[in-house]
Write a protein that holds these residues in place. Structure first.
Motif, PDB file in Angstrom:
ATOM      1  N   THR A  76      21.626 -30.356  19.765  1.00  0.00           N
ATOM      2  CA  THR A  76      21.435 -30.165  18.314  1.00  0.00           C
ATOM      3  C   THR A  76      21.634 -31.055  17.225  1.00  0.00           C
ATOM      4  OG1 THR A  76      21.776 -27.785  19.100  1.00  0.00           O
ATOM      5  CG2 THR A  76      21.893 -28.408  16.720  1.00  0.00           C
ATOM      6  N   ARG A  77      22.941 -31.596  17.395  1.00  0.00           N
ATOM      7  CA  ARG A  77      23.386 -32.738  16.394  1.00  0.00           C
ATOM      8  C   ARG A  77      22.276 -33.932  16.438  1.00  0.00           C
ATOM      9  NH1 ARG A  77      29.806 -33.422  17.172  1.00  0.00           N
ATOM     10  NH2 ARG A  77      30.562 -31.546  16.505  1.00  0.00           N
ATOM     11  N   CYS A  78      21.876 -34.399  17.625  1.00  0.00           N
ATOM     12  CA  CYS A  78      20.873 -35.535  17.744  1.00  0.00           C
ATOM     13  C   CYS A  78      19.557 -35.196  17.048  1.00  0.00           C
ATOM     14  CB  CYS A  78      20.906 -35.938  19.097  1.00  0.00           C
ATOM     15  SG  CYS A  78      22.355 -36.586  19.844  1.00  0.00           S
ATOM     16  N   ILE A  79      19.201 -33.829  17.056  1.00  0.00           N
ATOM     17  CA  ILE A  79      17.875 -33.568  16.061  1.00  0.00           C
ATOM     18  C   ILE A  79      18.047 -34.197  14.766  1.00  0.00           C
ATOM     19  CG2 ILE A  79      16.634 -31.661  15.059  1.00  0.00           C
ATOM     20  CD1 ILE A  79      17.405 -29.884  17.615  1.00  0.00           C
ATOM     21  N   SER A  80      19.155 -34.743  14.298  1.00  0.00           N
ATOM     22  CA  SER A  80      19.098 -35.327  12.846  1.00  0.00           C
ATOM     23  C   SER A  80      18.414 -36.537  13.125  1.00  0.00           C
ATOM     24  CB  SER A  80      20.255 -35.255  12.402  1.00  0.00           C
ATOM     25  OG  SER A  80      21.431 -36.087  13.346  1.00  0.00           O
ATOM     26  N   ILE A  81      18.578 -37.110  14.207  1.00  0.00           N
ATOM     27  CA  ILE A  81      18.001 -38.667  14.354  1.00  0.00           C
ATOM     28  C   ILE A  81      16.273 -38.556  14.310  1.00  0.00           C
ATOM     29  CG2 ILE A  81      17.643 -40.455  15.976  1.00  0.00           C
ATOM     30  CD1 ILE A  81      20.569 -39.648  16.976  1.00  0.00           C
ATOM     31  N   PHE A  82      15.966 -37.302  14.574  1.00  0.00           N
ATOM     32  CA  PHE A  82      14.575 -37.149  14.459  1.00  0.00           C
ATOM     33  C   PHE A  82      14.235 -36.966  12.934  1.00  0.00           C
ATOM     34  CE2 PHE A  82      15.162 -35.989  18.729  1.00  0.00           C
ATOM     35  CZ  PHE A  82      14.252 -36.535  19.462  1.00  0.00           C
ATOM     36  N   PHE A  83      14.985 -36.540  11.992  1.00  0.00           N
ATOM     37  CA  PHE A  83      14.778 -36.301  10.659  1.00  0.00           C
ATOM     38  C   PHE A  83      13.782 -37.447   9.986  1.00  0.00           C
ATOM     39  CE2 PHE A  83      15.379 -35.774   6.114  1.00  0.00           C
ATOM     40  CZ  PHE A  83      15.629 -34.360   6.031  1.00  0.00           C
ATOM     41  N   VAL A  84      14.247 -38.427   9.924  1.00  0.00           N
ATOM     42  CA  VAL A  84      13.270 -39.441   9.335  1.00  0.00           C
ATOM     43  C   VAL A  84      11.827 -39.429   9.867  1.00  0.00           C
ATOM     44  CG1 VAL A  84      13.108 -41.959   8.747  1.00  0.00           C
ATOM     45  CG2 VAL A  84      15.461 -40.751   8.591  1.00  0.00           C
TER      46      VAL A  84
ATOM     47  N   TYR B  14      22.377 -34.768   7.418  1.00  0.00           N
ATOM     48  CA  TYR B  14      21.910 -35.980   6.181  1.00  0.00           C
ATOM     49  C   TYR B  14      22.961 -37.201   6.320  1.00  0.00           C
ATOM     50  CZ  TYR B  14      19.320 -32.254   4.025  1.00  0.00           C
ATOM     51  OH  TYR B  14      18.472 -31.223   3.720  1.00  0.00           O
ATOM     52  N   LEU B  15      23.877 -37.262   7.543  1.00  0.00           N
ATOM     53  CA  LEU B  15      24.707 -38.313   7.576  1.00  0.00           C
ATOM     54  C   LEU B  15      23.726 -39.675   7.965  1.00  0.00           C
ATOM     55  CD1 LEU B  15      27.237 -39.991   7.707  1.00  0.00           C
ATOM     56  CD2 LEU B  15      27.299 -39.230  10.144  1.00  0.00           C
ATOM     57  N   VAL B  16      22.653 -39.670   8.861  1.00  0.00           N
ATOM     58  CA  VAL B  16      21.841 -40.444   9.233  1.00  0.00           C
ATOM     59  C   VAL B  16      20.821 -40.912   7.987  1.00  0.00           C
ATOM     60  CG1 VAL B  16      19.897 -41.243  10.486  1.00  0.00           C
ATOM     61  CG2 VAL B  16      21.914 -40.220  11.552  1.00  0.00           C
ATOM     62  N   PRO B  17      20.144 -39.899   7.397  1.00  0.00           N
ATOM     63  CA  PRO B  17      19.608 -40.259   6.402  1.00  0.00           C
ATOM     64  C   PRO B  17      20.352 -40.838   4.946  1.00  0.00           C
ATOM     65  CG  PRO B  17      18.800 -38.130   6.993  1.00  0.00           C
ATOM     66  CD  PRO B  17      20.172 -38.645   7.826  1.00  0.00           C
ATOM     67  N   TYR B  18      21.352 -40.350   4.898  1.00  0.00           N
ATOM     68  CA  TYR B  18      22.413 -40.925   3.791  1.00  0.00           C
ATOM     69  C   TYR B  18      22.632 -42.528   4.124  1.00  0.00           C
ATOM     70  CZ  TYR B  18      26.497 -41.981   0.898  1.00  0.00           C
ATOM     71  OH  TYR B  18      27.479 -42.746   0.019  1.00  0.00           O
ATOM     72  N   ALA B  19      23.110 -42.899   5.159  1.00  0.00           N
ATOM     73  CA  ALA B  19      23.168 -44.042   5.616  1.00  0.00           C
ATOM     74  C   ALA B  19      22.213 -45.029   5.335  1.00  0.00           C
ATOM     75  CB  ALA B  19      23.583 -44.224   7.153  1.00  0.00           C
ATOM     76  N   LEU B  20      20.968 -44.485   5.958  1.00  0.00           N
ATOM     77  CA  LEU B  20      19.664 -45.267   5.693  1.00  0.00           C
ATOM     78  C   LEU B  20      19.420 -45.468   4.147  1.00  0.00           C
ATOM     79  CD1 LEU B  20      17.243 -43.664   8.225  1.00  0.00           C
ATOM     80  CD2 LEU B  20      18.605 -45.739   8.489  1.00  0.00           C
ATOM     81  N   SER B  21      19.715 -44.351   3.273  1.00  0.00           N
ATOM     82  CA  SER B  21      19.507 -44.593   1.801  1.00  0.00           C
ATOM     83  C   SER B  21      20.385 -45.823   1.082  1.00  0.00           C
ATOM     84  CB  SER B  21      19.759 -43.245   1.183  1.00  0.00           C
ATOM     85  OG  SER B  21      20.923 -43.017   1.072  1.00  0.00           O
ATOM     86  N   VAL B  22      21.499 -46.162   1.763  1.00  0.00           N
ATOM     87  CA  VAL B  22      22.513 -46.801   1.248  1.00  0.00           C
ATOM     88  C   VAL B  22      22.417 -48.207   1.849  1.00  0.00           C
ATOM     89  CG1 VAL B  22      24.085 -45.445   0.223  1.00  0.00           C
ATOM     90  CG2 VAL B  22      24.445 -46.266   2.662  1.00  0.00           C
TER      91      VAL B  22
END
Length: 485
Positions: A31-39, A272-280
């Motif tokens: 479930t946590r790794c689904i955030s990697i699919f977010f982008v 949003y940790l991964v999207p936030y990291a990508l945004s910075v």
């Protein structure tokens, strides 16, 4: 079915821990790794943050919303059957998601179907650990729940690599095959019958309260005697012994409310940790590595907090350890918006991951301390059910704030304050209970006894409460007059 007078604290129990460890990998880590699919989802379907975030929200919501169903199947059919069925459903959901043509398709397959499968596996597996362990319960839970962190540490870079090699469709298809291992985990869950589970209400009264002269009468009764209200005192019936009678316990009510705020605060960060990291300006591999760090430190939090709270000096203070861990995660969320590069995000992942592992380990332990082992499966179902609505609404709300403000600051602040409120609420409730107990102790000492037991034919009555001096004198006179008759 194995029969034991008390939890064995070992033996096959360690296989139960291993099975629960694998269940947490296949459910919470995936479930946590689904955030990697977010982008990837956002880019492929051309949708905004809020709409894309619903995928992760529905997975988490379905997992927690259907947790009581998992407990119900475990209690009335079999824990093994429930987990195997859940594994089949979750795998089917992931495989169907690999053929998705719209976000709505993912809402149903990856969200509802996979979440339902995870629900049938998660809470029954956790409850089984509580049935096999007592003295080393926190340590056993620490090891079992560390699967979430280990799984995140391993799966995060693996999933990123699978996406690069086979696209997001191929990655979901491979995860669907991996999740089938839940069926193997279910086969390990050998049922156990404890003396606490088999004890009936008449046996309880017969053993602890009723004089020998009344035992024969009580054996003939199909219901146990009520614990009645005398004047201003609360009335409860020992005969109910229903699966959900713990819902009326004040301690469980406070825990439930605090869980609502805690669940609202913790969910958006994993989205949003991964999207936030990508945004910075952090690279894709570094962003996935942040999730890996969070996962591996999560393991340390699971095991060390589990071991520490089993020590004699901390065993009585598990609630305060739990609320401390939740509060620290809240503080981490408040500081996250000022961390604008990879070297600063690394210590955040360390700190947040450690305390996340700590309080996740203590949720079933604290719940067991409140409701007891016999009601643990049902209580965990309710506790995880309470995660459902916060998990459903918090990521889309956070996404809406990001879309509206153009920044992650408001989202992370809301998460942090929510978790701090959860910790503060539970802290004040525990302090109030301790102060009340301190003030009532002199009164109970003056009475000489806290419990008055008398019988009326085949019905035994018990009053356990603080009585004023007039009530005590009246009861004493009434009891003497009854005995003289």
């Amino acid at each position: 079915q194995a029969r034991h007078p008390s939890p064995p604290d070992g033996g096959w129990g360690w296989m139960i821990v291993a099975g629960c460890f694998l269940v947490t990998i296949c459910t919470r880590a995936v479930t946590r790794c689904i955030s990697i699919f977010f982008v990837e989802f956002q880019t492929y379907f051309g949708q905004d943050y809020a709409r894309t975030a619903w995928i992760h929200s529905i997975v988490d919501c379905a997992t927690m919303l259907c947790a009581p169903l998992g407990s119900l199947i475990s209690n009335h059919v079999s824990c093994q059957v429930g987990i195997m069925l859940g594994g089949l459903l979750a795998s089917t959901g992931l495989i169907l998601s690999s053929f998705a043509t719209s976000l709505e398709h993912l809402y149903l397959s990856l969200g509802v179907l996979t979440g339902l499968g995870f629900a049938l596996c998660y809470s029954p597996a956790i409850a089984m650990v509580g049935k096999y362990f007592n003295k080393r319960k926190a340590l056993a839970y620490g090891i079992a729940m560390s699967g979430s962190g280990i799984g995140t540490f391993i799966l995060a870079p693996v999933v990123q690599l699978l996406i690069e090699q086979f696209s997001w469709r191929g990655a979901l298809l491979i995860l669907g095959g991996f999740v089938l291992n839940l069926c193997v985990c279910g086969a390990l869950m050998r049922p156990i019958a404890l003396k606490e589970d088999r004890k009936t209400a008449p046996e309880f009264l017969e053993q602890d309260y009723v004089p020998k002269a009344q035992k024969q009468d009580l054996k003939q009764m199909s219901i146990c005697s009520p614990l009645i209200k005398v004047w201003s005192h609360e009335c409860l019936c020992y005969c109910s012994w229903k699966e959900y009678d713990f819902l009326l316990m004040p301690g469980f009510m406070v825990l439930a409310v605090s869980v609502l705020f805690m669940a609202y605060g913790c969910s958006p960060l994993f989205v949003y940790l991964v999207p936030y990291a990508l945004s910075v300006g952090v690279s894709h591999h570094q962003a996935a590595f942040l999730m890996s760090i969070l996962g591996v430190i999560d393991i340390i939090g699971n095991i060390t907090f589990g071991w520490l709270t089993d020590r004699r000096c901390l065993k009585k203070h598990r609630h305060f350890c739990y609320l401390f861990a939740v509060g620290m995660d809240g503080l981490c969320c408040l500081f996250l918006p000022v961390l604008q590069n990879f070297p600063l995000l690394v210590p955040f992942s360390f700190t947040f991951g450690y305390f996340d592992g700590a309080y996740v380990t203590l949720i079933p332990v604290v719940t067991a301390d409140v409701v007891g082992t016999s009601s643990l499966s049902s209580a965990l179902g309710v506790v995880y059910f309470l995660h459902a609505i916060p998990y459903l609404v918090s990521p889309p709300v956070a996404g809406w704030l990001v879309d509206t403000t153009g920044s992650y600051t408001a989202s992370f602040f809301l998460c942090g304050f929510s978790m701090i409120l959860s910790s503060t609420l539970l802290c004040f409730a525990r302090l109030a209970k301790k102060i009340k107990r301190t003030h009532l102790r002199p009164l109970t000492n003056d009475m000489g006894t806290k419990r008055h037991i008398w019988t009326n034919g085949a019905i035994a009555y018990s009053v356990t409460a603080e009585l004023d001096q007039k009530d005590v004198e009246f009861l004493a006179v009434d009891t003497n007059s009854y005995s003289n008759r």
